[in-house]
Every structure is written in structure tokens, then in C-alpha cells.
Design a protein around this motif. Structure first.
Motif, PDB file in Angstrom:
ATOM      1  N   ALA A 106       7.699  31.047 -13.405  1.00 35.51           N
ATOM      2  CA  ALA A 106       8.174  30.074 -12.425  1.00 35.51           C
ATOM      3  C   ALA A 106       7.392  28.779 -12.589  1.00 35.51           C
ATOM      4  N   THR A 107       7.958  27.678 -12.082  1.00 39.67           N
ATOM      5  CA  THR A 107       7.257  26.392 -12.074  1.00 39.67           C
ATOM      6  C   THR A 107       7.408  25.742 -10.714  1.00 39.67           C
ATOM      7  N   ALA A 108       6.420  24.902 -10.365  1.00 39.77           N
ATOM      8  CA  ALA A 108       6.405  24.244  -9.055  1.00 39.77           C
ATOM      9  C   ALA A 108       6.068  22.771  -9.223  1.00 39.77           C
ATOM     10  N   ALA A 109       6.493  21.956  -8.249  1.00 40.94           N
ATOM     11  CA  ALA A 109       6.277  20.514  -8.309  1.00 40.94           C
ATOM     12  C   ALA A 109       5.105  20.048  -7.462  1.00 40.94           C
ATOM     13  N   ASP A 110       4.595  20.902  -6.565  1.00 39.57           N
ATOM     14  CA  ASP A 110       3.418  20.536  -5.776  1.00 39.57           C
ATOM     15  C   ASP A 110       2.718  21.786  -5.268  1.00 39.57           C
ATOM     16  N   GLY A 111       1.651  21.594  -4.503  1.00 36.99           N
ATOM     17  CA  GLY A 111       0.838  22.716  -4.061  1.00 36.99           C
ATOM     18  C   GLY A 111       1.546  23.652  -3.098  1.00 36.99           C
ATOM     19  N   LEU A 112       2.371  23.117  -2.224  1.00 40.97           N
ATOM     20  CA  LEU A 112       3.097  23.954  -1.265  1.00 40.97           C
ATOM     21  C   LEU A 112       4.075  24.887  -1.983  1.00 40.97           C
ATOM     22  N   GLU A 113       4.791  24.340  -2.952  1.00 40.48           N
ATOM     23  CA  GLU A 113       5.723  25.164  -3.720  1.00 40.48           C
ATOM     24  C   GLU A 113       4.959  26.180  -4.563  1.00 40.48           C
ATOM     25  N   ALA A 114       3.811  25.763  -5.091  1.00 43.54           N
ATOM     26  CA  ALA A 114       2.986  26.689  -5.869  1.00 43.54           C
ATOM     27  C   ALA A 114       2.544  27.871  -5.017  1.00 43.54           C
ATOM     28  N   TYR A 115       2.105  27.585  -3.799  1.00 41.00           N
ATOM     29  CA  TYR A 115       1.682  28.656  -2.878  1.00 41.00           C
ATOM     30  C   TYR A 115       2.829  29.635  -2.643  1.00 41.00           C
ATOM     31  N   MET A 163      -0.853  15.744  -7.478  1.00 40.81           N
ATOM     32  CA  MET A 163       0.611  15.836  -7.471  1.00 40.81           C
ATOM     33  C   MET A 163       1.214  15.036  -6.327  1.00 40.81           C
ATOM     34  N   PRO A 164       1.052  13.713  -6.342  1.00 45.80           N
ATOM     35  CA  PRO A 164       1.633  12.908  -5.280  1.00 45.80           C
ATOM     36  C   PRO A 164       3.157  12.913  -5.381  1.00 45.80           C
ATOM     37  N   PRO A 165       3.901  12.860  -4.252  1.00 46.35           N
ATOM     38  CA  PRO A 165       3.368  12.788  -2.892  1.00 46.35           C
ATOM     39  C   PRO A 165       3.203  14.162  -2.238  1.00 46.35           C
ATOM     40  N   GLY A 166       3.416  15.241  -3.010  1.00 51.83           N
ATOM     41  CA  GLY A 166       3.291  16.579  -2.443  1.00 51.83           C
ATOM     42  C   GLY A 166       1.842  17.010  -2.306  1.00 51.83           C
ATOM     43  N   GLU A 167       1.650  18.259  -1.854  1.00 56.57           N
ATOM     44  CA  GLU A 167       0.291  18.761  -1.667  1.00 56.57           C
ATOM     45  C   GLU A 167      -0.406  18.889  -3.018  1.00 56.57           C
ATOM     46  N   SER A 168      -1.636  18.403  -3.101  1.00 53.43           N
ATOM     47  CA  SER A 168      -2.367  18.380  -4.362  1.00 53.43           C
ATOM     48  C   SER A 168      -2.964  19.739  -4.701  1.00 53.43           C
ATOM     49  N   LEU A 217      -1.423  27.760 -13.518  1.00 49.95           N
ATOM     50  CA  LEU A 217      -1.829  26.504 -14.156  1.00 49.95           C
ATOM     51  C   LEU A 217      -1.483  25.392 -13.173  1.00 49.95           C
ATOM     52  N   LEU A 218      -2.515  24.759 -12.577  1.00 51.35           N
ATOM     53  CA  LEU A 218      -2.319  23.915 -11.396  1.00 51.35           C
ATOM     54  C   LEU A 218      -2.809  22.492 -11.636  1.00 51.35           C
ATOM     55  N   ASP A 248       3.062  21.335 -11.579  1.00 49.63           N
ATOM     56  CA  ASP A 248       2.813  19.943 -11.989  1.00 49.63           C
ATOM     57  C   ASP A 248       3.962  19.099 -11.459  1.00 49.63           C
ATOM     58  N   ASP A 249       3.655  17.864 -11.041  1.00 47.64           N
ATOM     59  CA  ASP A 249       4.701  17.031 -10.451  1.00 47.64           C
ATOM     60  C   ASP A 249       5.613  16.379 -11.485  1.00 47.64           C
TER      61      ASP A 249
END
Length: 215
Positions: free
Chosen positions: A30-39, A56-61, A51-52, A7-8
Motif C-alpha cells: 500500500a502507499t499513503a500521501a500523508d501521516g494520517l493515511e499512513a497510520y 508531507m505538507p499539507p497533510g500530517e508529517s 517507509l515514511l 510520501d506526498d
């Protein structure tokens, strides 16, 4: 079960982590701020549930990340987080591998139930949004052109379509390709016409289905 939250908003990530880590059968690893980090984190940790967040602007949605993650890590169950104004995207995300979706303002008990549901291999659908899902399902078979994009689209259109699907605006695309905004708009209209697409979500689904996002 091992869980990753994407989540951003940092406050959402920390709040959800606190709720889930309190459960005896759950651990946020772990936690991520956008789709690229989630991947990247899914590749590293191989979680049971992701949990996605859908937007998540401006990163990958989450819209884009869902298809890529499910293709490469099919054992990870994806539960989409969304708000009411994202309803038009939900059917497309489910078709691309998500196991369900839940509203961000849902109570804690519902979030926990949804995670356990998708972990078991079942689909969780928020009752209030089921109508939207059915409506999209009824018309879905008429939205996607099955011809190869390499036969239908020009080289320039094949450049522009993935950028639109990734969320870039007309001005950003024009700057990237060194063309005018009007030219981008003209190509976008032509792409939609050629592929018989009516909306941006349909265009994103087409790009995901045809594996064009990294083209």
C-alpha cells in the motif's frame, strides 16, 4: 517482507514501489500521501516496514506520525525518508521510535540495504548525517522540561501547543481559536520560555512525549 510507502509525491511512491517490488523478498502492499493515511494503512495491513517521508505538507508529517504509529503498532519498523535540510528533526524522530533514516537521493542499493537492516531489528543511519545525530544527542538531555504540561501551561497555552506541533501557522491557529495573531505569538513565546525550549523540533518532541497532539 510487507512494506508501506508514505510520501506526498505520487511519482516518488510509484518509483520506490517499482524498485522494491522487483526484489524477491519485498512487496509494497500500500502507499499513503500523508501521516494520517499512513497510520490508517498500518492499522489495516500491519506491515513489516513503513517507509515514511519526514515532510508531507499539507497533510500530517512523518515527524508526528512516527510517534503515534510506534505507540500503537510497535512491530512495524519505520524508516524515515529525508533531505539534508531536515537534519534538525532526525534525532527527535529516532527518539520517538523510527528505526533509521535515509536520504531521498540515495542510490537504489542503499535504499534496499536500509530496509533490510531495519527489518532485522537494527538501526540504519546515513553516514553523512551521523555527525548531526551525535551533536543532537549530546545536548538532548537539556532540551526537555520534565514537569507536567498541565502544571506549567495555562489552558490557552495547552490549546495552542498541539496546533504548533502539528504544523499550523500563527494565522491558522488564530482563526481556529478566534484570537489575534499577536496573541498567538505571545502565547507561543511564553510556551517556549516556560518549557525551556529553543526550537520548533524541540516543541514537537515535547508534544509527542507528553501525548498532547490529540489533546
Amino acid at each position: 517482507m510487507k512494506i508501506i510507502i508514505a510520501d506526498d509525491h505520487a511519482i516518488v511512491r510509484s518509483g520506490f514501489s517499482m524498485i522494491l517490488n522487483f526484489q524477491q523478498d519485498m512487496e509494497v502492499i500500500a502507499t499513503a500521501a500523508d501521516g494520517l493515511e499512513a497510520y490508517s494503512l498500518v492499522a489495516k495491513h500491519q506491515p513489516d516496514v513503513l517507509l515514511l517521508d519526514l515532510s508531507m505538507p499539507p497533510g500530517e508529517s512523518g515527524l508526528i506520525a512516527t510517534g503515534k504509529i510506534k505507540d500503537d503498532f510497535p512491530d512495524t519498523k519505520i524508516l524515515i525518508l529525508t533531505m539534508h535540510d531536515d537534519e534538525e528533526y532526525l534525532f527527535h524522530v529516532l527518539k520517538n521510535g523510527a528505526s533509521g533514516y535515509i536520504l531521498k537521493n540515495a542510490p537504489e542499493t542503499e535504499l534496499i540495504t536500509a530496509i533490510r537492516t531495519v527489518y532485522r531489528g537494527e538501526t540504519y543511519i546515513h553516514p553523512k548525517m551521523a555527525t548531526s545525530l551525535v551533536r543532537e544527542f549530546v545536548k538532548s538531555d537539556q532540551t526537555i522540561n520534565e514537569e507536567s504540561p498541565f502544571e506549567v501551561l495555562s489552558k490557552r497555552e495547552l490549546e495552542i501547543l498541539p496546533l504548533i506541533a502539528k504544523g499550523y501557522g500563527n494565522k491558522e491557529i488564530a482563526e481556529k481559536l478566534f484570537i489575534s495573531v499577536k496573541t498567538v505569538e505571545a502565547h507561543k513565546a511564553k510556551i517556549m520560555e516556560k518549557l525551556n525550549l529553543k526550537s520548533r523540533p524541540e516543541l514537537v518532541e515535547y508534544a509527542l512525549k507528553k501525548k498532547l497532539l490529540n489533546f
